[in-house]
Design a protein around this motif. Sequence first.
Motif, PDB file in Angstrom:
ATOM      1  N   MET A   1       0.844  -1.215   0.000  1.00  0.00           N
ATOM      2  CA  MET A   1       0.000   0.000   0.000  1.00  0.00           C
ATOM      3  C   MET A   1       0.877   1.264   0.000  1.00  0.00           C
ATOM      4  O   MET A   1       2.065   1.203   0.267  1.00  0.00           O
ATOM      5  CB  MET A   1      -0.894  -0.024   1.251  1.00  0.00           C
ATOM      6  N   TYR A 120      -5.878   2.749  -3.065  1.00  0.00           N
ATOM      7  CA  TYR A 120      -6.163   1.732  -2.049  1.00  0.00           C
ATOM      8  C   TYR A 120      -6.644   0.416  -2.653  1.00  0.00           C
ATOM      9  O   TYR A 120      -6.409  -0.650  -2.097  1.00  0.00           O
ATOM     10  CB  TYR A 120      -7.176   2.253  -1.026  1.00  0.00           C
ATOM     11  N   SER A 121      -7.343   0.498  -3.790  1.00  0.00           N
ATOM     12  CA  SER A 121      -7.801  -0.730  -4.452  1.00  0.00           C
ATOM     13  C   SER A 121      -6.991  -1.000  -5.707  1.00  0.00           C
ATOM     14  O   SER A 121      -7.455  -1.691  -6.613  1.00  0.00           O
ATOM     15  CB  SER A 121      -9.288  -0.619  -4.789  1.00  0.00           C
ATOM     16  N   ARG A 122      -5.781  -0.442  -5.741  1.00  0.00           N
ATOM     17  CA  ARG A 122      -4.884  -0.589  -6.888  1.00  0.00           C
ATOM     18  C   ARG A 122      -5.536  -0.137  -8.191  1.00  0.00           C
ATOM     19  O   ARG A 122      -5.284  -0.672  -9.258  1.00  0.00           O
ATOM     20  CB  ARG A 122      -4.413  -2.046  -7.008  1.00  0.00           C
ATOM     21  N   PHE A 131     -11.373   0.461   0.230  1.00  0.00           N
ATOM     22  CA  PHE A 131     -11.352  -0.301   1.480  1.00  0.00           C
ATOM     23  C   PHE A 131      -9.976  -0.206   2.113  1.00  0.00           C
ATOM     24  O   PHE A 131      -8.987   0.014   1.425  1.00  0.00           O
ATOM     25  CB  PHE A 131     -11.653  -1.785   1.200  1.00  0.00           C
TER      26      PHE A 131
ATOM     27  N   MET B 227     -12.803  -5.246  -6.086  1.00  0.00           N
ATOM     28  CA  MET B 227     -12.943  -3.797  -5.876  1.00  0.00           C
ATOM     29  C   MET B 227     -12.012  -3.283  -4.783  1.00  0.00           C
ATOM     30  O   MET B 227     -11.770  -2.086  -4.697  1.00  0.00           O
ATOM     31  CB  MET B 227     -14.386  -3.447  -5.502  1.00  0.00           C
ATOM     32  N   SER B 228     -11.551  -4.179  -3.934  1.00  0.00           N
ATOM     33  CA  SER B 228     -10.675  -3.738  -2.847  1.00  0.00           C
ATOM     34  C   SER B 228      -9.213  -4.029  -3.184  1.00  0.00           C
ATOM     35  O   SER B 228      -8.356  -3.939  -2.304  1.00  0.00           O
ATOM     36  CB  SER B 228     -11.055  -4.433  -1.533  1.00  0.00           C
ATOM     37  N   GLY B 229      -8.942  -4.389  -4.409  1.00  0.00           N
ATOM     38  CA  GLY B 229      -7.570  -4.677  -4.790  1.00  0.00           C
ATOM     39  C   GLY B 229      -7.000  -5.849  -4.004  1.00  0.00           C
ATOM     40  O   GLY B 229      -5.817  -5.878  -3.686  1.00  0.00           O
ATOM     41  N   GLN B 231      -7.873  -6.829  -0.924  1.00  0.00           N
ATOM     42  CA  GLN B 231      -7.808  -6.705   0.535  1.00  0.00           C
ATOM     43  C   GLN B 231      -8.910  -7.458   1.264  1.00  0.00           C
ATOM     44  O   GLN B 231      -8.723  -7.916   2.372  1.00  0.00           O
ATOM     45  CB  GLN B 231      -7.959  -5.236   0.954  1.00  0.00           C
TER      46      GLN B 231
END
Lengths: 351, 449
Positions: A1, A120-122, A131, B227-229, B231
Motif C-alpha cells: 500500500m 487503495y484498491s490498486r 477499502f 474492488m478492494s484490490g 484486501q
Amino acid sequence: MAVKSAYIAKKGEKSQKAEKASGPPLSNSGFTKDQELAAYRDMLLIRRFEEKAGQLYGMGFIGGFCHLYIGQEAVVVGLQMAQKEGDQVITSYRDHGHMLACGMDPRGVMAELTGRRGGYSRGKGGSMHMFSREKQFFGGHGIVGAQVPLGAGLAFANKYRGNDHVSVTYFGDGAANQGQVYETFNMASIWKLPCIFVIENNRYAMGTAAPRSTALSDKLSARGEAFGIPAEQVDGMDVRAVKDAADKAVAHCRSGAGPYILEMMTYRYRGHSMSDPAKYRAKEEVQKMREEHDPIEQVKARVIRANMASEDDLKKIDADIRAIVTEAAEFAQSDPEPDAAELYTDIYVNA
Amino acid sequence: MPNILMPALSPTMEEGKLAKWLKNVGDNVKSGDVIAEIETDKATMEVEAVDEGPLTAILVPAGTEGVKVNTPIAVIGEADAAPAAKAAPAPEAAKVDAPATAAPAVIVAAPAAADPEVPEGTEMVSMTVREAIRSAMSEEMRRDKDVFLMGEEVGEYQGAYKISQGMLDEFGPQRVIDTPITEHGFTGIATGAAFAGLRPIVEFMTFNFAMQAIDHIINSAAKTLYMSGGQMGAPIVFRGPNGAAARVGAQHSQDYAAWYGAIPGLKVVMPYTASDAKGLMKAAIRDPNPVIFLENEILYGKSFEVPKLDDWVVPIGKARIARVGRHVTLVSFGIGMVHTLAAADKLAAEGIEAEVIDLRTIRPMDLPAIVESVKKTNRCVCVEEGFPQFSVTSEIAAQVMTHAFDYLDAPVARVAGKDVPMPYAANLEKLALVSADDVVIAAKGVLYV
C-alpha cells in the motif's frame, strides 16, 4: 500500500495527546484545545481534499461518479473521535471523508480516485469502492443501503468473537427508505448487535428533497422505535454535538446493550455527484447553511474567541493541510495506471 | 370400509416411517382425532382421522420404516375389514431404503472409472445426500470455530429439509442461528461477517428465495475482493435446494446454475452424489471465496456410497467421469445426472456406449475433462434442468466448439428444461422437465442413428 504521509504520523501523535489531555468525558459545553484543533485539522483535510478532488474531476483526472462530502465533515470527524482502534467503519459511495477520518492515507485515496496503481484498491475500485483492512474501513459501497446489513454483519462478527468493538454504519436519508435497512434494524435489535447506525440526513436523496420521498423526513431517528432501538437526533454541523452523541452511542454498544441510531442533521454543499448542478434547491439555502452552520467555521470562531489559537496558528494548519492535499494530488496524477495484468488479479483468493 | 392410507406430507415425499399409533384397535375415532405420528424426511407429522367409527385394524405396526405413500395403514369401520389387511403389502419389505422412482437408491458405478480421489481399499458407507451435507458442515464446524450456520428454521425447527437436524444441540444457538424471514437482510449480515473474517454458511430455504438477496451475493460477496484490490474477500457459502422439487409451481422451481455461473468472483458447485456433496461442501467451507452450493430436494433422500475417511474433501473445479464409454459424451450435473445416467443405461441396451461426465462444479468449469472426452467420442450431448437460453449447456456447447471443433463429428446437442415457467399440473410439469428419453433422442441424434 501507499507510503504513509507525514500527516498521518502527526495525526496519530496528536490524538494520543488529546486523549491524555481530555480526561473525563466532556459534555457538549466544550472541547479541550487539543480536541478543537484536532477536529479543525481533520475537517479541514476533508474539505480541502474534496475541493481538490472536484478540481481533478474537472480536469479529467477522475472519472465516473464522484460524490463530494463538503459540508458534512463534522459527522465523520466527531464520530471518529469517539471510536477506538479496531472499531469498524462502513459507508456508502460518498466515502472520501470517512476514509480520511479513519486515518487512511490521502495519497492512496486520491490515487484510487484517479485510477492509479498506488490507490487503495490498486485502481480497481474507484471513488465508490475503496477499502482498508488495516484501518478497519470496510467500504465504500455503490448500492444504496447495501452497507447497512454489511455493517451489522461486522457488528455480528464482534459479538461472535466476544470482543467489545463497535461497527459504525453510515447511510443517508435516501438509503433510509430501503427495505434492507429495516430488515437489519430488526435483526440488530433481536441479536443485540453492537452497531451504531449513523443516518446522515443531508435533506436530499440525490435530487429529491427529503419531504418528497420520505415520511416524517425530519425525524429519521424515530425509524428505530418500532424495533426498540434507542436513537438521538443530533446537530451534525457541530462536531462537539456529534462527539457527545457518539460517546453515548459507543458506550451503549460496547456495554452489550445492542444497536443505537444517530440521526445527524447535516447538509451537503455540492451536488449529489459532480454532474449534478443542484437546481432542485435555492442557492440561498446553501448560502445560509455555509454562513450560519459551517462545521469548520464554527470551530475556527470558537478557537479564536477562546484564545486557544491565533489566526496565525490556524493559518499554519491550513498551510500544512494544503501541502498534504497538493502532494496527494501530485502523486495521484503521476502514479502510473495499473499494469494490464491487474485485469485478471484479485478475482479469487487462491484456495 | 374406509382404509386409512399413508399420507404424502410434503411435495417430494415418497415414503415415511410410521412412528407411533395414538389409537388402539377398538378405540372409537372421531373426525379430527390424531391417530398416528408419521416421520417424513423433513419432520414428524400428526395424522388426523377424517372418517369416524371404531378403529378395526392396524395394518402397519408402529416403528415401520419406508412405508410407501398410499399404502393402507389402518381400517376404520366394521370388522369385515380383515381381508383388506391381508391385501395390504407386507410392510417389512419396505424396511430397506426403497428405490425411488427417479433414481436408483444406491448408485452402483458399474462401468465407471474409479474415483481417483479415493484411496484404494477405503471402506464405503451408504449415506443420503442430506446426511452427507450435514456431516460435512458439522465436521467443518468442529474443525473451525469461525464457521457458523445461519438461515430460516435451521435451528429449533431442525431445518426445513432437516439438513441441519441435531446441529443446534451440538453447536448451540451462537453458531446455528435462526433468522427472521428476511433473505436480503441476513445475506447482507452474513456477508459483512465474512468481510470481518468469519466463515458463514448461509442456508436459503430454497434458492428461489435467494433472489431477494442476490444483490448481496453478487455486488457485495462476489465483487468486493476485486474492488478492494485483493484486501477484502468474503469466505462464505450460500447453500440450499435449487431447481424443481415436485409440483410447487413456477416461483419455487428454478435452477440458478447459469445465473451464478455467469459471475466472476463466485464459485458454483452442484453435486449429484452424496460423496461429492460431502467432499465439495467441506471444500466450499474451506474456500476463501464465496461459493454457491446448489442442492436438490429430490436428491436429499437418495443414498450413495461415501468413502469412510476422516477428512473427505473433493476439490472444487474437477469433473468426474461417472461412466466410461466411447461412442458419445454426455455431460451433466446435479439432478441432470439422474436422467443422464438412466439414458446411458438405455443406450447401453442398444449397444451405444456413452461416456458420462458429472461436472460437479459449474464455475470454474472443468473444460479439459469435457474436451478430452470429446476428443475420444467426437460427439457431445449436454444436459441440464434449467432454462435452455443462456444456460450452462449453451456455455458448454460454445466452449466445446471453440476448443474441440476439429474433433466433432456432429454439432453439440443440448437437452434442457423447457423454455416456460414451471407449470403446476403433474403432466405439464413432467413435460417441462428433462427426461432420460430426451437424452437418448439427443444422443442418437448426434450419432445419426
